[in-house]
Design an enzyme around this catalytic site. Structure first.
Site, PDB file in Angstrom:
ATOM      1  N   CYS A 114     -82.146 115.644  42.199  1.00  0.00           N
ATOM      2  CA  CYS A 114     -81.876 116.839  41.398  1.00  0.00           C
ATOM      3  C   CYS A 114     -81.424 117.920  42.364  1.00  0.00           C
ATOM      4  O   CYS A 114     -82.180 118.302  43.265  1.00  0.00           O
ATOM      5  CB  CYS A 114     -83.151 117.268  40.661  1.00  0.00           C
ATOM      6  N   ASN A 115     -80.196 118.393  42.208  1.00  0.00           N
ATOM      7  CA  ASN A 115     -79.687 119.410  43.123  1.00  0.00           C
ATOM      8  C   ASN A 115     -80.503 120.694  43.045  1.00  0.00           C
ATOM      9  O   ASN A 115     -80.766 121.338  44.067  1.00  0.00           O
ATOM     10  CB  ASN A 115     -78.225 119.714  42.806  1.00  0.00           C
ATOM     11  N   THR A 116     -80.914 121.075  41.847  1.00  0.00           N
ATOM     12  CA  THR A 116     -81.685 122.303  41.672  1.00  0.00           C
ATOM     13  C   THR A 116     -83.036 122.196  42.370  1.00  0.00           C
ATOM     14  O   THR A 116     -83.453 123.111  43.097  1.00  0.00           O
ATOM     15  CB  THR A 116     -81.881 122.593  40.174  1.00  0.00           C
ATOM     16  N   GLU A 152     -79.126 116.021  28.037  1.00  0.00           N
ATOM     17  CA  GLU A 152     -80.491 115.601  27.743  1.00  0.00           C
ATOM     18  C   GLU A 152     -80.631 115.144  26.288  1.00  0.00           C
ATOM     19  O   GLU A 152     -81.438 114.272  25.972  1.00  0.00           O
ATOM     20  CB  GLU A 152     -81.473 116.747  28.010  1.00  0.00           C
ATOM     21  N   ASP A 212     -86.296 113.744  39.033  1.00  0.00           N
ATOM     22  CA  ASP A 212     -85.275 114.662  38.530  1.00  0.00           C
ATOM     23  C   ASP A 212     -85.901 115.554  37.460  1.00  0.00           C
ATOM     24  O   ASP A 212     -86.951 115.222  36.895  1.00  0.00           O
ATOM     25  CB  ASP A 212     -84.094 113.888  37.930  1.00  0.00           C
ATOM     26  N   SER A 213     -85.232 116.633  37.165  1.00  0.00           N
ATOM     27  CA  SER A 213     -85.688 117.535  36.117  1.00  0.00           C
ATOM     28  C   SER A 213     -85.600 116.904  34.735  1.00  0.00           C
ATOM     29  O   SER A 213     -86.142 117.449  33.772  1.00  0.00           O
ATOM     30  CB  SER A 213     -84.860 118.820  36.138  1.00  0.00           C
ATOM     31  N   TYR A 225     -84.045 122.825  34.558  1.00  0.00           N
ATOM     32  CA  TYR A 225     -84.535 123.595  35.691  1.00  0.00           C
ATOM     33  C   TYR A 225     -83.545 124.684  36.102  1.00  0.00           C
ATOM     34  O   TYR A 225     -83.927 125.665  36.745  1.00  0.00           O
ATOM     35  CB  TYR A 225     -84.759 122.682  36.899  1.00  0.00           C
TER      36      TYR A 225
END
Length: 262
Positions: free
Chosen positions: A77-79, A156, A13-14, A45
């Protein structure tokens, strides 16, 4: 590439968002060895260009593949999925590669003529992959794209349920209060702000995310390949920001986050 049952499942993931997916993966495959990598040093991201996201994703997965034996890669991570999953599949043809998608199918199945919002990053919402997915399920539904810039950064920082997140969500979601049957959380960070999202939208809007479906698909693919492991289970947690504060936050999110409605 020859894979073995005891090889790792890499979850990428980002940053910390993919921990919501890792939680689902561990629930359906407790005997597996998981290697989680969050690229928090380069997060978020969602405001980067597609080229940047693709390069960061490939760089991270290349580094993991060089160091660890991998039988599967889950892009949690969708992005990153929108920007890079096809390139990752092309490069790692001998490895099972799973990308997450916004849970639009689940939303359309539950609310076939409903009003559905998709809250996601700018990259996810602008990519052709998302438009293709959208047009598969928007025939009977009314779908709203809802960007939420700034929310990933707060999560985050461990502030996804604080007053700043609540104020941001009131600005972003305020126009949709009472107007949505479901809100699809199109970023894996967003489940960690679920309580704040529910507080803004109220109990009449279902929250849906792609984590459970991604976990089921990963298990199905491993079973199909004869690679499902039933061992004692293992978790290696890595992050490009390896500060004690970041690692502590990662474990707290993994063990303490609440599940969303399904």
């Amino acid at each position: 590439m020859d894979c073995r049952k005891e090889d790792y499942i890499a979850v990428f993931d980002s940053g910390l968002g993919g921990l919501s997916v890792l939680r689902e993966l561990r629930a359906v495959m407790p005997g597996e060895r998981f290697l989680y990598f969050g690229d928090s040093a380069n997060a978020p991201y969602g405001s980067r260009s597609t080229r940047e996201v693709r390069a960061l994703t490939l760089r991270a997965l290349d580094a993991l593949a060089e160091r660890y034996p991998l039988k599967a890669m889950v892009i949690a991570c969708n992005t990153a999925t929108a920007a890079a999953v096809e390139q990752v599949r092309e490069k790692y043809r001998g490895t099972i590669v799973i990308g997450i998608e916004p849970a639009l199918k689940v939303a359309a199945d539950h609310f076939p003529a409903g009003r559905i919002g998709v809250m996601a990053t700018q990259v996810t919402l602008r990519e052709e992959k998302f438009d293709t997915l959208l047009h598969r399920f928007d025939g009977g539904c009314s779908v709203e794209k809802i960007p939420a810039p700034g929310l990933v950064e707060l999560i985050e920082q461990g502030r996804g349920e604080g007053p700043e997140a609540r104020a941001l969500l009131e600005r972003v979601l305020g126009p949709y209060v009472g107007r949505l049957d479901a809100l699809v959380l199109g970023c894996t960070h967003y489940p960690f702000a679920a309580a704040a999202i529910r507080a803004v939208l109220g109990p009449g809007t279902a929250l849906l995310d792609g984590g459970p479906g991604t976990a089921r698909e990963t298990r199905r693919r491993l079973e199909e390949a004869g690679l499902l492991e039933n061992g004692p289970g293992e978790l290696l947690m890595k992050n490009s920001d390896s500060s004690p504060e970041m690692m502590k936050r990662a474990y707290e999110l993994l063990e303490g986050a609440c599940k969303n409605e399904s």
